[in-house]
Write an enzyme that holds these catalytic residues in place. Structure first.
Site, short mmCIF file in Angstrom:
data_model
loop_
_atom_site.label_atom_id
_atom_site.label_comp_id
_atom_site.label_asym_id
_atom_site.label_seq_id
_atom_site.Cartn_x
_atom_site.Cartn_y
_atom_site.Cartn_z
CG ASP A 205 -4.81 4.67 1.58
OD1 ASP A 205 -5.92 5.19 1.37
OD2 ASP A 205 -4.34 4.50 2.72
CB THR B 253 -10.87 4.49 12.34
OG1 THR B 253 -9.66 4.76 11.64
CG2 THR B 253 -11.49 3.22 11.84
CE LYS C 76 -2.38 1.68 3.74
NZ LYS C 76 -2.29 3.15 3.81
CE LYS D 293 -7.91 6.87 3.90
NZ LYS D 293 -6.47 6.62 3.91
CG ASP E 127 -12.62 17.69 -6.27
OD1 ASP E 127 -13.60 18.43 -6.51
OD2 ASP E 127 -11.46 18.11 -6.20
NE ARG F 237 2.17 1.87 13.22
CZ ARG F 237 1.33 2.63 13.90
NH1 ARG F 237 1.80 3.54 14.73
NH2 ARG F 237 0.03 2.48 13.75
O1 C5P Z 1 1.14 0.45 11.18
P1 C5P Z 1 -0.28 0.02 11.09
O2 C5P Z 1 -0.46 -1.49 10.92
O3 C5P Z 1 -1.15 0.59 12.18
O4 C5P Z 1 -0.76 0.65 9.70
C1 C5P Z 1 -2.08 0.56 9.25
C2 C5P Z 1 -2.23 1.26 7.93
O5 C5P Z 1 -3.62 1.32 7.60
C3 C5P Z 1 -1.74 2.71 7.91
O6 C5P Z 1 -1.28 2.99 6.58
C4 C5P Z 1 -2.99 3.50 8.23
O7 C5P Z 1 -2.95 4.80 7.73
C5 C5P Z 1 -4.05 2.66 7.52
N1 C5P Z 1 -5.40 2.84 8.04
C6 C5P Z 1 -5.75 2.58 9.35
N2 C5P Z 1 -7.04 2.74 9.78
C7 C5P Z 1 -7.97 3.15 8.92
C8 C5P Z 1 -7.66 3.40 7.59
C9 C5P Z 1 -6.35 3.23 7.18
O8 C5P Z 1 -4.90 2.19 10.13
N3 C5P Z 1 -9.21 3.24 9.32
#
Ligand code: C5P
Length: 232
Positions: free
Chosen positions: A59, A119, A32, A61, A64, A211
């Site tokens: 990603d 979220t 992603k 998003k 417009d 992460r």
């Molecule tokens: O590091 P981590 O596993 O928390 O990363 C989750 C990824 O998913 C990040 O790129 C974050 O921006 C994305 N994301 C999220 N929650 C959402 C939408 C996207 O954690 N509701």
């Protein structure tokens, strides 16, 4: 629907991204690319990762007027990404225009996924800032239904919502779920998390994992563990 693990490449530069992807040697994980990397490096980072043989979820998003989104989606489609997204809040006409823009002359197109409510938005901010007074769960399900009506392929949602989305929109409506953590791992800033195995059980189609893989001592091992728990 092919289940897969998508690695969130939340890096600030192409250099950091390629140092990370080089660790995988022969393997080609689905990745992603988000706003930070895309705005820092431009479309060339997408082309280069594609040339290396990875599938890409771009990603960005989009949100417009329909005509602008249609034209922007045509550009993203020419980048040959495999999945991209928009805000369902742009309404059904915007989502339909997005599909038109995304569809290539041969009829193929990347998967198009909707963001329902972020979220980071909770009931209180949704009511106060957006003047939406329905319960947030219903708002999320309603936006998912609108995405389905517009012809989109699925939604980004928490793994906890994936089952409900499938109940409402059908099992073929794709659920892409972040918020995944290993049972013995750090939760970090995510509030509602699930393990890859739980996400599989509840019916997520794709998990987006950042992460727990990117910050692991051995990212390749962590990725393989995700595949084992979620896909196998
Ligand atoms: O590091 P981590 O596993 O928390 O990363 C989750 C990824 O998913 C990040 O790129 C974050 O921006 C994305 N994301 C999220 N929650 C959402 C939408 C996207 O954690 N509701």
């Amino acid at each position: 629907m092919g289940k897969d693990v998508i690695i969130a490449c939340d890096f600030a530069s192409a250099k950091d991204t390629f140092n990370f992807l080089d660790l995988f040697e022969g393997k080609k994980p689905f990745v992603k690319i988000g706003m930070e990397l895309f705005y820092a490096e431009g479309p060339e980072i997408v082309r280069e990762i594609k040339r290396r043989g990875h599938k890409i979820f771009l990603d960005l998003k989009l949100h417009d007027i329909p005509n602008t989104v249609k034209k922007a989606m045509a550009v993203l489609s020419r980048l040959d990404v495999d999945m991209t997204n928009l805000h369902a809040g742009g309404t059904v006409p915007m989502m339909k225009a997005a599909i038109e823009g995304l569809t290539r002359p041969d009829g193929t197109r990347p998967l198009l996924i909707a963001v329902t409510q972020l979220t980071s938005t909770d009931q209180a901010t949704m009511e106060h800032d957006l003047l939406i007074r329905e319960p947030i769960d219903e708002v999320v399900m309603h936006y998912a239904s609108c995405a389905k009506e517009a012809g989109l392929d699925g939604v980004v949602c928490s793994p906890l919502e994936a089952g409900k989305v499938h109940d409402r929109c059908g099992k073929d409506f794709v659920t892409v779920t972040p918020g995944v953590r290993f049972a013995d791992g750090d939760v970090g800033d995510q509030k509602r998390v699930m393990t890859p195995a739980e996400a599989k059980k509840i019916g997520s189609d794709y998990i987006v994992v950042g992460r727990p893989i990117t910050a692991a001592a051995d990212p390749v091992l962590a990725y393989e563990r995700c595949l084992r728990e979620f896909v196998d």
